[in-house]
Scaffold this motif. Sequence first.
Motif, PDB file in Angstrom:
ATOM      1  N   ARG A  47     -15.947  26.853 -36.541  1.00 31.71           N
ATOM      2  CA  ARG A  47     -15.875  25.527 -37.178  1.00 31.71           C
ATOM      3  C   ARG A  47     -16.522  25.557 -38.561  1.00 31.71           C
ATOM      4  NH1 ARG A  47     -17.577  22.877 -31.812  1.00 31.71           N
ATOM      5  NH2 ARG A  47     -15.609  22.181 -30.876  1.00 31.71           N
ATOM      6  N   LYS A  48     -17.630  26.269 -38.672  1.00 31.27           N
ATOM      7  CA  LYS A  48     -18.332  26.345 -39.958  1.00 31.27           C
ATOM      8  C   LYS A  48     -17.474  27.062 -40.994  1.00 31.27           C
ATOM      9  CE  LYS A  48     -22.225  28.777 -40.349  1.00 31.27           C
ATOM     10  NZ  LYS A  48     -23.662  29.193 -40.417  1.00 31.27           N
ATOM     11  N   ILE A  49     -16.764  28.093 -40.564  1.00 31.98           N
ATOM     12  CA  ILE A  49     -15.857  28.809 -41.475  1.00 31.98           C
ATOM     13  C   ILE A  49     -14.759  27.867 -41.955  1.00 31.98           C
ATOM     14  CG2 ILE A  49     -14.097  30.626 -41.586  1.00 31.98           C
ATOM     15  CD1 ILE A  49     -15.904  32.232 -39.614  1.00 31.98           C
ATOM     16  N   ARG A  50     -14.150  27.126 -41.036  1.00 34.49           N
ATOM     17  CA  ARG A  50     -13.113  26.173 -41.413  1.00 34.49           C
ATOM     18  C   ARG A  50     -13.648  25.138 -42.397  1.00 34.49           C
ATOM     19  NH1 ARG A  50     -10.948  22.137 -38.114  1.00 34.49           N
ATOM     20  NH2 ARG A  50     -13.121  21.633 -37.622  1.00 34.49           N
ATOM     21  N   ASP A  51     -14.895  24.744 -42.215  1.00 31.99           N
ATOM     22  CA  ASP A  51     -15.479  23.720 -43.081  1.00 31.99           C
ATOM     23  C   ASP A  51     -15.747  24.208 -44.497  1.00 31.99           C
ATOM     24  OD1 ASP A  51     -15.347  21.942 -41.013  1.00 31.99           O
ATOM     25  OD2 ASP A  51     -17.462  22.083 -40.457  1.00 31.99           O
ATOM     26  N   THR A  52     -15.691  25.525 -44.730  1.00 34.86           N
ATOM     27  CA  THR A  52     -15.806  26.039 -46.100  1.00 34.86           C
ATOM     28  C   THR A  52     -14.460  26.025 -46.814  1.00 34.86           C
ATOM     29  OG1 THR A  52     -15.375  28.378 -45.570  1.00 34.86           O
ATOM     30  CG2 THR A  52     -17.665  27.602 -45.367  1.00 34.86           C
ATOM     31  N   GLY A  53     -13.391  25.662 -46.095  1.00 40.52           N
ATOM     32  CA  GLY A  53     -12.064  25.607 -46.703  1.00 40.52           C
ATOM     33  C   GLY A  53     -11.132  26.714 -46.262  1.00 40.52           C
ATOM     34  N   VAL A  54     -11.581  27.553 -45.334  1.00 36.52           N
ATOM     35  CA  VAL A  54     -10.759  28.671 -44.855  1.00 36.52           C
ATOM     36  C   VAL A  54      -9.964  28.222 -43.625  1.00 36.52           C
ATOM     37  CG1 VAL A  54     -10.778  31.019 -43.937  1.00 36.52           C
ATOM     38  CG2 VAL A  54     -12.411  30.361 -45.706  1.00 36.52           C
ATOM     39  N   THR A  55      -8.652  28.442 -43.661  1.00 37.81           N
ATOM     40  CA  THR A  55      -7.813  28.192 -42.498  1.00 37.81           C
ATOM     41  C   THR A  55      -8.017  29.341 -41.512  1.00 37.81           C
ATOM     42  OG1 THR A  55      -6.197  27.048 -43.879  1.00 37.81           O
ATOM     43  CG2 THR A  55      -5.430  27.817 -41.730  1.00 37.81           C
ATOM     44  N   VAL A  56      -8.054  29.033 -40.222  1.00 43.34           N
ATOM     45  CA  VAL A  56      -8.347  30.047 -39.207  1.00 43.34           C
ATOM     46  C   VAL A  56      -7.189  30.149 -38.219  1.00 43.34           C
ATOM     47  CG1 VAL A  56      -9.912  30.769 -37.356  1.00 43.34           C
ATOM     48  CG2 VAL A  56     -10.835  29.632 -39.396  1.00 43.34           C
ATOM     49  N   LEU A  57      -6.734  31.385 -37.987  1.00 47.22           N
ATOM     50  CA  LEU A  57      -5.746  31.686 -36.949  1.00 47.22           C
ATOM     51  C   LEU A  57      -6.463  32.515 -35.887  1.00 47.22           C
ATOM     52  CD1 LEU A  57      -2.919  31.844 -35.742  1.00 47.22           C
ATOM     53  CD2 LEU A  57      -2.406  33.713 -37.304  1.00 47.22           C
ATOM     54  N   LEU A  58      -6.419  32.035 -34.654  1.00 48.93           N
ATOM     55  CA  LEU A  58      -7.246  32.600 -33.584  1.00 48.93           C
ATOM     56  C   LEU A  58      -6.396  33.087 -32.427  1.00 48.93           C
ATOM     57  CD1 LEU A  58     -10.142  32.869 -32.241  1.00 48.93           C
ATOM     58  CD2 LEU A  58      -9.798  30.519 -31.430  1.00 48.93           C
ATOM     59  N   ILE A  59      -6.546  34.368 -32.085  1.00 54.18           N
ATOM     60  CA  ILE A  59      -6.054  34.895 -30.814  1.00 54.18           C
ATOM     61  C   ILE A  59      -7.249  34.963 -29.871  1.00 54.18           C
ATOM     62  CG2 ILE A  59      -5.271  36.961 -29.589  1.00 54.18           C
ATOM     63  CD1 ILE A  59      -3.531  37.664 -31.887  1.00 54.18           C
ATOM     64  N   GLU A  60      -7.105  34.404 -28.685  1.00 51.99           N
ATOM     65  CA  GLU A  60      -8.243  34.414 -27.777  1.00 51.99           C
ATOM     66  C   GLU A  60      -7.769  34.177 -26.346  1.00 51.99           C
ATOM     67  OE1 GLU A  60     -11.358  35.144 -26.134  1.00 51.99           O
ATOM     68  OE2 GLU A  60     -11.564  35.206 -28.315  1.00 51.99           O
TER      69      GLU A  60
END
Length: 292
Positions: free
Chosen positions: A231-244
Motif C-alpha cells: 500500500r505504501k508503494i502504491r501511495d508513492t504513485g507506483v502502480t502495482v501488479l501482484l501475483i500471489e
Amino acid sequence: MSEPHVETPQQADEANAHRSDVAGGTSAPGPAERSSDVLLEVDHVTLRFGGVVALNDVSFSLRKGEIFGLIGPNGAGKTTCFNAMTGVYRPTSGTISFNGESIVGKKKHEITRGGIARTFQNVRLFPEMTALENVMVGADAHHKTSVVGALFRLPRHWQEERSGREKALELLRFVGIVHRAGEVSRNLSYGEQRRLEIARALATNPTLLCLDEPAAGFNPAEKEELLALIRKIRDTGVTVLLIEHDMRLVMGVTDRIVVLEFGKKIAEGTPAEVRDNPKVIAAYLGVPTDAA
C-alpha cells in the motif's frame, strides 16, 4: 518513480479520491477512461511453447494508481504472463502496450528503463554484495555515464555514484531494512531478502512494479507487514501488479483482480466479485462449475 515522499493534504485527498474511483469502478473502463487512466494493456495475447499453449487469448488492462491482482491455480500462466510483459518471452500473437506504446519485441533492459520493474518467485540477489550495493545496481539502470567516464572516474560518474548511494539508502529505509545496509545480502533473513529485492526494483524508478509471489514463505506477521508495504508503494504513485497465492492478502490489498486457469482468463472484477464467481470457486476447489 519519484522517491518515497510524504504527501501533502491536497495530494492525499486527490490520491484517495482516485483510489475510491478505482475501487468502485467497473472492470471494463470506457473510452475516455481507457485513454487517460490505462497504464498497461494486454490485448489478446497468446503464447505457445511448441504444442503447449501457456497463454490463450488473454486480455486485461491496468489503470494508473491501482493495485491489481493476477491469480490462479498452479500452472495457470501467471508468471508466464509476467515474463511476456517484461521481455523474457515474446507473445506468439497479440499485443502488450505500456503508456500507449507497444513493448512487444523490446529487450528486458529497455522495458526496465521504460518504467516496468519486477521481482521473482525465487529471490534473485547478488549474494556477496551488501544490501546497499544490491539496490545501487537497480539505480544504475538510469545512469548515463559512459564506459570511459566510469573508467577514468570523471565528475559525472562520481555524481551518479553519490546520488545512487543516497537513493539506495532512502529505499532501504523505505522498505524497513536500512539498518542492514552494510550486510552481505546472503546473511539477511528470508523476509529481509524479499524486502531488499523490492527495494532494488524500486531503484529503477518504475511506474509499474510487478511482484511475483512476494509473500511466499512468510509467516502471518510478515504478510501483514508486506501488505502495508505494498500500500505504501502504491501511495508513492507506483502502480502495482501482484501475483500471489495467499487469497487473504490478495483480497485485502487489491483494487481489481484477473483470474487465469490453464492459460485462459476466466474472471475479472473487484475482489468481492471474483471471490463469489462460480468459475473461480471451481478452479480453486477442483469441482465442476455447476457444483460451485
